[in-house]
Design a protein around this motif. Structure first.
Motif, mmCIF file in Angstrom:
data_model
loop_
_atom_site.group_PDB
_atom_site.id
_atom_site.type_symbol
_atom_site.label_atom_id
_atom_site.label_comp_id
_atom_site.label_asym_id
_atom_site.label_seq_id
_atom_site.Cartn_x
_atom_site.Cartn_y
_atom_site.Cartn_z
ATOM 1 N N LEU A 113 23.958 -0.863 -9.778
ATOM 2 C CA LEU A 113 23.369 -0.578 -8.478
ATOM 3 C C LEU A 113 22.032 -1.315 -8.376
ATOM 4 C CD1 LEU A 113 24.157 3.261 -8.297
ATOM 5 C CD2 LEU A 113 25.341 1.421 -7.063
ATOM 6 N N GLY A 114 21.163 -0.853 -7.480
ATOM 7 C CA GLY A 114 19.857 -1.455 -7.317
ATOM 8 C C GLY A 114 18.824 -0.830 -8.226
ATOM 9 N N ASN A 115 17.559 -0.973 -7.842
ATOM 10 C CA ASN A 115 16.425 -0.514 -8.631
ATOM 11 C C ASN A 115 16.135 0.949 -8.334
ATOM 12 O OD1 ASN A 115 12.876 -1.282 -8.648
ATOM 13 N ND2 ASN A 115 14.142 -0.567 -10.319
ATOM 14 N N LEU A 137 27.203 6.392 0.057
ATOM 15 C CA LEU A 137 25.949 5.763 0.440
ATOM 16 C C LEU A 137 24.892 6.057 -0.619
ATOM 17 C CD1 LEU A 137 24.716 4.106 2.733
ATOM 18 C CD2 LEU A 137 24.082 6.247 3.857
ATOM 19 N N VAL A 138 24.220 5.006 -1.132
ATOM 20 C CA VAL A 138 23.255 5.131 -2.229
ATOM 21 C C VAL A 138 21.906 4.590 -1.790
ATOM 22 C CG1 VAL A 138 22.688 4.424 -4.590
ATOM 23 C CG2 VAL A 138 25.070 4.884 -3.957
ATOM 24 N N SER A 139 20.830 5.322 -2.081
ATOM 25 C CA SER A 139 19.472 4.832 -1.821
ATOM 26 C C SER A 139 18.820 4.441 -3.134
ATOM 27 C CB SER A 139 18.634 5.902 -1.113
ATOM 28 O OG SER A 139 18.523 7.072 -1.903
ATOM 29 N N ASN A 140 18.266 3.215 -3.174
ATOM 30 C CA ASN A 140 17.560 2.700 -4.345
ATOM 31 C C ASN A 140 16.080 2.592 -3.998
ATOM 32 O OD1 ASN A 140 20.003 1.971 -6.017
ATOM 33 N ND2 ASN A 140 20.409 0.689 -4.237
ATOM 34 N N LEU A 185 21.216 1.467 -18.113
ATOM 35 C CA LEU A 185 21.353 1.222 -19.552
ATOM 36 C C LEU A 185 20.103 0.575 -20.119
ATOM 37 C CD1 LEU A 185 25.062 0.026 -19.587
ATOM 38 C CD2 LEU A 185 24.156 2.259 -20.277
ATOM 39 N N GLY A 186 18.954 0.851 -19.495
ATOM 40 C CA GLY A 186 17.698 0.342 -20.010
ATOM 41 C C GLY A 186 17.400 -1.060 -19.524
ATOM 42 N N ALA A 187 16.496 -1.726 -20.205
ATOM 43 C CA ALA A 187 15.963 -2.984 -19.707
ATOM 44 C C ALA A 187 16.595 -4.210 -20.343
ATOM 45 C CB ALA A 187 14.443 -3.022 -19.923
ATOM 46 N N GLY A 188 16.736 -4.235 -21.670
ATOM 47 C CA GLY A 188 17.133 -5.465 -22.324
ATOM 48 C C GLY A 188 15.990 -6.460 -22.345
ATOM 49 N N MET A 219 14.699 -2.521 -14.780
ATOM 50 C CA MET A 219 15.864 -1.730 -15.154
ATOM 51 C C MET A 219 16.757 -1.502 -13.936
ATOM 52 S SD MET A 219 14.391 0.978 -17.959
ATOM 53 C CE MET A 219 13.033 1.571 -16.975
ATOM 54 N N LYS A 220 18.024 -1.842 -14.063
ATOM 55 C CA LYS A 220 18.969 -1.682 -12.971
ATOM 56 C C LYS A 220 19.644 -0.319 -13.054
ATOM 57 C CE LYS A 220 18.212 -5.837 -11.505
ATOM 58 N NZ LYS A 220 17.414 -6.054 -10.275
#
Length: 800
Positions: A17-19, A34-37, A317-320, A346-347
């Motif tokens: 998804l987004g941020n 519907l998703v809010s980021n 799943l964190g940043a990487g 992070m996504k």
């Protein structure tokens, strides 16, 4: 692995998804999710097709445009609404063919009836069953607004503190608004021309999500800092029972429930526990958890549909690694890419979890959650050693603890070339010339090369530093504050919404010490300057223990004497000189407090802003102050019974070859003067836990209860040799000029408060100032897998 040490092994299928996704709602015909980021970078609204969990539409909102948590559909599904946060609007959309088309927004008031400016900051939304009105929770105005969708007229009424979510009665005449900053649900009569508050139902601490059963007879309220669900009878407006969410018996808080959903048959309640990275499955007939489902990091919404759960995970799943284009680099004029900055890289993810495995699968999932979070132990790894007590109340030779917190350095920036521990010399900016004491202390005492900040930024970092947690209010609010979207700073103040515990008046370490009658003194923590320059603190307990002559965060005031000249008249004595003055008096009177909190902020630096100290001068000023503090204590009678803990509030300000959460950490005492390297996995919560054990305090949250105490840093054989401070050879009075690298860019940075700057250009300016104007800064990394042994990392990668 999260910075606190929890493993994350989400069930189901994962989609990006987004941020920072904060909410998800299903359309009335169940064809759209519907998703809010609402993260620090580009915010967005996304449409997900639930048949395959694919994102089919994204509407982006770069700053200062914004969305927040509130989402709603009209009953007929032809319109959708999203709260606009600090833009003081409600976004409206026409819905057709599974897509959204944005239409004219609803504009909320920007002034109250007296003509004073207000910040409504719309959060939760709900549309009445007849589709005629929209009810809005106005988060930062402590209000709720009812909007007539036909003509745009609206009426506002005061509710409790920091309202968050809205639920409606079946007849559309009553609205229930959770007061996230307090412990109530405001009940509104919205049947008339203006909303009226009927009553406030007392629930748990910091209620956020709310959901009603099918007949609207019962409300379920997630109490974010009580780790419970309050069950409210709609007719009587009373709590009939509470459902506990503690993961083990007598667990302190930390589950942080922040989302709710009822199963399609109404028999089960799904609760997203953001702190524990799981969904609690509540058997409503029995009133307790039937099991736990593992999610990704920080779940924020849960939607059941046709035998599946759709779960949004704010930190995924964190940043990487953050070594791609646009990484944080203080030597470039280009802004930091949101995909490379620790606060936004992070996504979020969407977990689609099939529930066809029945109770057997639920038991397996529960075992996974228990193993991931160490719940089988109850309180995490225990201390073992002769100095740090194994349990609260056991004897220790340490009678005094000094806790020093600095600003924003990574391990490699100061210690990468130490020739001891896991460092990268190519990333070392501040060496023996500007940070001789930090480096000598690592050499002479214990070297800590596997220590991590539990936060990405200061707003979280200070909460972790003194309360071992950052609650949903802060986690939801800081991205808008940092990205210019008009949210207040959710840390370092007396707002009860920020306090991450069941009782806001007993959430912080100084309050716990006060409860037990343990003496403490504060030098700069949570302090601001009054008109005369004196340090003041909003919390009365901390203010009573504060040295009001010790300068709070202000980069115009020096940490140590003989360095740069103070640039404001109200600076007073350099910070370390004021601390030494009081320490000398305590030494004379024989009454040194058991706990001292000392803030030394100037290693933050001002980049290359003309007229201000160079980065080397700032770090040297800070390092010289730390060296003098240790020198003073070690030459006093208190040395034999003292431990000095030093860390940074976060590590966002530069690169580290292991992970950008890895930061500088020191444990200084006769019992740590070994010269050894301690590579145990520690975090901010580990340091807090160690301090608690030494001072006789129980853990404040599940995170310090779980964290490994820093016992491996201590030895039973003390070495009382005193430490002699080393004055940096770097020019302590050097200032940037207009010709300093990127001076023009640095001049535009806001340095009045932590983290109000563009980190990439800031870091780049620092790098070029030290390494030369043509040098290129290596890439920082965010990869905690590098912090654990290879076999453990492989196990994490192989988990289902």
């Amino acid at each position: 692995m999260t910075p606190v040490g929890y493993k994350v092994t989400p069930a189901g299928h994962q989609a990006q998804l987004g941020n920072l996704p904060l909410n998800a709602v299903l359309s009335p015909d169940k064809s759209m999710l519907l998703v809010s980021n609402a993260g620090q970078g580009t915010q967005s609204l996304q449409v997900v097709d639930p048949t395959d969990s694919e994102v089919v539409q994204t509407i982006s909102y770069p700053s200062p445009q914004a969305v927040f948590t509130g989402l709603a559909f009209s009953p007929d599904g032809k319109r959708a609404f999203a709260s606009g946060g600090g833009r003081e609007i409600i976004h409206t959309y026409d819905v057709s063919g599974g897509r959204l088309t944005e239409s004219t927004p609803v504009k909320l008031p920007t002034k109250n009836p007296e003509g004073q400016a207000v910040n409504m900051y719309p959060a939760g939304l709900a549309v009445t069953p007849d589709g005629k009105r929209l009810v809005v929770a106005d988060r930062l105005a402590d209000a709720a607004t009812v909007v007539d969708l036909a003509d745009g007229s609206m009426k506002t009424v005061a509710v409790g503190h920091a309202p968050y979510a809205v639920a409606l009665a079946e007849d559309g005449k009553t609205a229930f608004v959770t007061d996230q900053g307090g412990d109530t649900v405001s009940v509104l009569d919205i049947s008339g021309s203006a909303p009226v508050v009927e009553t406030a139902v007392k629930v748990g601490t910091h209620p956020n999500a709310v959901v009603a059963d099918e007949g609207q007879d019962t409300l379920y309220v997630a109490d974010g800092d009580s780790d419970e669900v309050s069950v409210v009878d709609v007719a009587t407006r009373k709590v009939t029972r509470t459902i506990p969410l503690a993961p083990y018996r007598h667990a302190p808080v930390g589950s942080s429930p922040d989302a709710l959903a009822l199963s399609e048959d109404g028999q089960r309640l799904y609760v997203a526990n953001a702190g524990n990275n799981d969904i609690a499955v509540i058997d409503l007939k029995r009133g307790r958890a039937a099991g736990l489902i593992p999610t990704a990091w920080y779940p924020t919404a849960v939607v059941p549909l046709e035998g599946k759960l759709y779960v949004t995970n704010a930190k995924g799943l964190g940043a990487g690694p953050n070594n791609g284009p646009g990484y944080p680099n203080p030597t470039s004029t280009a802004p930091t890419s949101p995909d490379q900055y620790s606060g936004s890289m992070m996504k979020g993810t969407l977990s689609t979890i099939a529930l066809d495995g029945g109770d057997r699968q639920l038991r397996r999932w529960t075992r996974t959650v228990v193993a991931n979070n160490g719940f089988e132990e109850g309180s995490g790894p225990r201390a073992v050693g002769a100095v740090v007590p194994r349990r609260v109340g056991e004897k220790t030779p340490i009678k005094h603890v000094i806790y020093v917190v600095k600003e924003n350095r990574t391990y490699d920036q100061e210690l990468g070339s130490l020739e001891k521990g896991n460092g990268d010399p190519s990333l070392n900016l501040f060496g023996d010339d500007s940070a001789p004491n930090a480096r000598a202390l690592q050499q002479q005492f214990v070297a800590l090369d596997n220590f991590y900040a539990d936060a990405e930024v200061s707003a979280q970092g200070w909460n972790w530093t003194v309360a071992a947690n950052s609650n949903p209010y802060s986690e939801e609010g800081w991205p808008a504050n940092y990205s210019g979207r008009n949210h207040t700073y959710p840390s370092e103040n007396g707002d009860p919404a920020i306090a991450p515990n069941k009782d806001p008046e007993h959430a912080y370490i100084w309050q716990r010490l006060n409860d037990r009658g343990v003496s403490f003194r504060n030098y700069g923590f949570y302090a601001s300057a009054d008109a005369s320059g004196k340090a003041v603190v909003e919390d009365p307990v901390l203010n009573a223990g504060t040295d009001h002559d010790y300068g709070p965060y202000n980069l115009s005031c020096p940490d140590s004497a003989g360095t740069f000249t103070a640039r404001v008249k109200t600076c007073g004595s350099p910070r370390i000189e004021e601390w030494k003055r009081e320490f000398a008096q305590y030494e004379k009177d024989g009454n040194l407090p058991a706990f001292e909190m000392v803030r030394l902020p100037n290693d933050h630096t001002s980049g290359t802003k003309a007229g201000l100290p160079t980065p080397q001068a700032y770090v040297a000023d800070n390092d010289w102050a730390l060296g003098q503090l240790v020198d003073t204590v070690s030459h006093s009678p208190y040395w034999k019974s003292t431990a000095i803990f030093v860390t940074e509030d976060d590590a966002q300000n530069g690169p580290d070859h292991v992970d950008a959460h890895r930061t500088v950490s020191q444990v200084i005492s006769p019992y740590t003067q070994t010269g050894r390297v301690d590579s145990t996995f520690y975090s901010t919560a580990s340091m807090v836990r160690t301090i608690e054990l030494l001072l006789g305090l129980r853990p404040m949250t599940q995170f310090d209860a779980y964290a490994t105490p820093m016992v491996n840093s201590f030895t039973a054989r003390p070495d009382g040799t005193p430490y002699t401070a080393v004055k940096p050879t770097a020019d302590l009075t050097a200032v940037n000029t207009v010709n300093s690298p990127m001076a023009g860019v640095s001049a535009k940075q806001n340095l009045t408060k932590e983290d109000q700057i563009d980190e990439r250009t800031f870091n780049e300016a620092i790098w070029k100032s030290v390494r030369g104007g043509r040098s290129v800064m290596p890439e920082p990394r965010h990869d905690l897998y590098g912090a654990v042994p290879d076999d453990q990392a492989k196990d994490l990668d192989d988990d289902d």
